[in-house]
Design a protein around this motif. Structure first.
Motif, PDB file in Angstrom:
ATOM      1  N   SER A 132      40.522 -41.516  10.616  1.00  0.00           N
ATOM      2  CA  SER A 132      40.584 -40.265  11.366  1.00  0.00           C
ATOM      3  C   SER A 132      40.071 -39.105  10.535  1.00  0.00           C
ATOM      4  CB  SER A 132      42.039 -39.998  11.776  1.00  0.00           C
ATOM      5  OG  SER A 132      42.136 -38.842  12.558  1.00  0.00           O
ATOM      6  N   ASN A 133      39.358 -38.206  11.179  1.00  0.00           N
ATOM      7  CA  ASN A 133      38.880 -36.972  10.556  1.00  0.00           C
ATOM      8  C   ASN A 133      39.935 -35.897  10.779  1.00  0.00           C
ATOM      9  OD1 ASN A 133      36.723 -34.376  11.462  1.00  0.00           O
ATOM     10  ND2 ASN A 133      36.859 -35.125   9.379  1.00  0.00           N
ATOM     11  N   PHE A 134      40.575 -35.434   9.687  1.00  0.00           N
ATOM     12  CA  PHE A 134      41.589 -34.389   9.814  1.00  0.00           C
ATOM     13  C   PHE A 134      41.536 -33.495   8.598  1.00  0.00           C
ATOM     14  CE2 PHE A 134      45.626 -32.293   9.535  1.00  0.00           C
ATOM     15  CZ  PHE A 134      45.845 -31.921  10.840  1.00  0.00           C
ATOM     16  N   PRO A 135      41.579 -32.174   8.820  1.00  0.00           N
ATOM     17  CA  PRO A 135      41.460 -31.508  10.118  1.00  0.00           C
ATOM     18  C   PRO A 135      40.070 -31.730  10.718  1.00  0.00           C
ATOM     19  CG  PRO A 135      41.748 -29.884   8.344  1.00  0.00           C
ATOM     20  CD  PRO A 135      41.757 -31.230   7.726  1.00  0.00           C
ATOM     21  N   ASP A 139      35.345 -32.403   6.087  1.00  0.00           N
ATOM     22  CA  ASP A 139      34.749 -33.581   5.468  1.00  0.00           C
ATOM     23  C   ASP A 139      35.820 -34.566   5.023  1.00  0.00           C
ATOM     24  OD1 ASP A 139      32.141 -32.713   5.803  1.00  0.00           O
ATOM     25  OD2 ASP A 139      32.127 -31.627   3.890  1.00  0.00           O
ATOM     26  N   GLU A 140      37.051 -34.380   5.473  1.00  0.00           N
ATOM     27  CA  GLU A 140      38.168 -35.226   5.062  1.00  0.00           C
ATOM     28  C   GLU A 140      38.382 -36.351   6.074  1.00  0.00           C
ATOM     29  OE1 GLU A 140      39.814 -35.104   2.190  1.00  0.00           O
ATOM     30  OE2 GLU A 140      38.601 -33.391   1.574  1.00  0.00           O
ATOM     31  N   TRP A 141      38.284 -37.577   5.594  1.00  0.00           N
ATOM     32  CA  TRP A 141      38.521 -38.757   6.430  1.00  0.00           C
ATOM     33  C   TRP A 141      39.696 -39.523   5.838  1.00  0.00           C
ATOM     34  CZ3 TRP A 141      36.211 -39.720  11.019  1.00  0.00           C
ATOM     35  CH2 TRP A 141      35.127 -38.900  11.341  1.00  0.00           C
ATOM     36  N   TRP A 142      40.531 -40.047   6.708  1.00  0.00           N
ATOM     37  CA  TRP A 142      41.777 -40.683   6.290  1.00  0.00           C
ATOM     38  C   TRP A 142      41.953 -42.042   6.943  1.00  0.00           C
ATOM     39  CZ3 TRP A 142      44.358 -37.687   2.834  1.00  0.00           C
ATOM     40  CH2 TRP A 142      44.035 -36.331   2.809  1.00  0.00           C
ATOM     41  N   TYR A 143      42.473 -42.997   6.164  1.00  0.00           N
ATOM     42  CA  TYR A 143      43.024 -44.190   6.782  1.00  0.00           C
ATOM     43  C   TYR A 143      44.313 -43.710   7.420  1.00  0.00           C
ATOM     44  CZ  TYR A 143      39.627 -46.926   4.254  1.00  0.00           C
ATOM     45  OH  TYR A 143      38.439 -47.448   3.796  1.00  0.00           O
ATOM     46  N   ALA A 144      44.479 -43.989   8.700  1.00  0.00           N
ATOM     47  CA  ALA A 144      45.576 -43.374   9.442  1.00  0.00           C
ATOM     48  C   ALA A 144      46.156 -44.354  10.458  1.00  0.00           C
ATOM     49  CB  ALA A 144      45.078 -42.120  10.160  1.00  0.00           C
ATOM     50  N   VAL A 145      47.294 -43.962  11.010  1.00  0.00           N
ATOM     51  CA  VAL A 145      47.911 -44.681  12.118  1.00  0.00           C
ATOM     52  C   VAL A 145      48.259 -43.636  13.176  1.00  0.00           C
ATOM     53  CG1 VAL A 145      49.871 -46.081  12.880  1.00  0.00           C
ATOM     54  CG2 VAL A 145      48.863 -46.469  10.613  1.00  0.00           C
ATOM     55  N   ILE A 146      47.779 -43.857  14.385  1.00  0.00           N
ATOM     56  CA  ILE A 146      48.121 -42.981  15.502  1.00  0.00           C
ATOM     57  C   ILE A 146      49.169 -43.708  16.342  1.00  0.00           C
ATOM     58  CG2 ILE A 146      47.300 -41.848  17.597  1.00  0.00           C
ATOM     59  CD1 ILE A 146      44.554 -41.651  16.211  1.00  0.00           C
ATOM     60  N   THR A 147      50.325 -43.072  16.491  1.00  0.00           N
ATOM     61  CA  THR A 147      51.409 -43.658  17.278  1.00  0.00           C
ATOM     62  C   THR A 147      51.619 -42.812  18.526  1.00  0.00           C
ATOM     63  OG1 THR A 147      52.437 -44.415  15.230  1.00  0.00           O
ATOM     64  CG2 THR A 147      53.793 -44.483  17.224  1.00  0.00           C
ATOM     65  N   VAL A 148      51.533 -43.440  19.681  1.00  0.00           N
ATOM     66  CA  VAL A 148      51.767 -42.774  20.957  1.00  0.00           C
ATOM     67  C   VAL A 148      53.123 -43.247  21.468  1.00  0.00           C
ATOM     68  CG1 VAL A 148      50.929 -42.419  23.303  1.00  0.00           C
ATOM     69  CG2 VAL A 148      49.287 -42.648  21.407  1.00  0.00           C
ATOM     70  N   ILE A 149      54.034 -42.301  21.652  1.00  0.00           N
ATOM     71  CA  ILE A 149      55.429 -42.598  21.993  1.00  0.00           C
ATOM     72  C   ILE A 149      55.725 -42.059  23.389  1.00  0.00           C
ATOM     73  CG2 ILE A 149      57.830 -42.245  21.268  1.00  0.00           C
ATOM     74  CD1 ILE A 149      56.381 -41.394  18.476  1.00  0.00           C
ATOM     75  N   THR A 150      56.240 -42.904  24.256  1.00  0.00           N
ATOM     76  CA  THR A 150      56.614 -42.499  25.604  1.00  0.00           C
ATOM     77  C   THR A 150      58.126 -42.402  25.691  1.00  0.00           C
ATOM     78  OG1 THR A 150      54.679 -43.647  26.477  1.00  0.00           O
ATOM     79  CG2 THR A 150      56.381 -43.013  28.073  1.00  0.00           C
ATOM     80  N   VAL A 151      58.604 -41.257  26.168  1.00  0.00           N
ATOM     81  CA  VAL A 151      60.042 -41.000  26.270  1.00  0.00           C
ATOM     82  C   VAL A 151      60.377 -40.618  27.713  1.00  0.00           C
ATOM     83  CG1 VAL A 151      61.963 -39.569  25.442  1.00  0.00           C
ATOM     84  CG2 VAL A 151      60.103 -40.192  23.873  1.00  0.00           C
ATOM     85  N   ARG A 152      61.405 -41.262  28.254  1.00  0.00           N
ATOM     86  CA  ARG A 152      61.894 -40.914  29.593  1.00  0.00           C
ATOM     87  C   ARG A 152      63.156 -40.077  29.428  1.00  0.00           C
ATOM     88  NH1 ARG A 152      65.165 -44.694  33.586  1.00  0.00           N
ATOM     89  NH2 ARG A 152      66.699 -43.860  32.200  1.00  0.00           N
TER      90      ARG A 152
END
Length: 155
Positions: A132-135, A139-152
């Motif tokens: 992922s490019n952040f920000p 020019d900063e690239w990261w090994y990353a994990v994106i977690t999508v959480i669903t809450v009811r």
């Protein structure tokens, strides 16, 4: 009927997510709430959990509601971006296993805390390993994990 999305986001941020990295060390990423998302991240500050951030750099969560008898049922989607290691500092030996270990740790922590807030349950979560490019635009690239959480939430 107001939603508790802000409190739910806080509760997710306040989870302690720890894993043992490839080098055998115990790691607990620093957690940043939606109001603490940095505009830059020094490589020495990772791993870091950014709750409520999008891969595009904005702070956003989705919210939908359904009428349920006399109550309202909200469905919240909260996204977390976990920066594991800077690509430029990579030795090409730890990143993928550390991403897997983090994915396992965050999903396990979410399972253990399914009742994340009053009248609110985590109903699903998906952790995706990525680069992922952040920000965004940097020019900063990261090994990353994106977690999508669903809450009811029932209100």
């Amino acid at each position: 009927m107001a939603s508790n999305l802000r409190a739910i986001t806080d509760a997710i941020t306040n989870l302690t997510v720890s894993y043992t990295n490839e080098a055998g060390d115990s790691v607990t990423p620093t957690a940043k709430d939606i109001n603490q998302i940095p505009t830059s991240v020094p490589p020495a500050d990772v791993p870091m959990r950014l709750t409520g951030v999008t891969t595009e750099g904005g702070n956003t969560d989705d919210m939908a509601f359904n009428a349920v008898d006399t109550n309202v049922e909200y469905t919240h989607t909260v996204t977390e971006l976990a920066l594991i290691e800077n690509v430029g500092l990579s030795r090409l030996s730890d990143e993928l296993p550390d991403q897997q270990r983090y994915s396992d740790a965050i999903l396990g922590e979410l399972v253990d805390n399914r009742g994340i807030y009053t009248n609110s349950d985590i109903t699903a979560a998906t952790a995706t390993r990525t680069v992922s490019n952040f920000p965004p635009g940097s020019d900063e690239w990261w090994y990353a994990v994106i977690t999508v959480i669903t809450v009811r939430e029932l209100a």
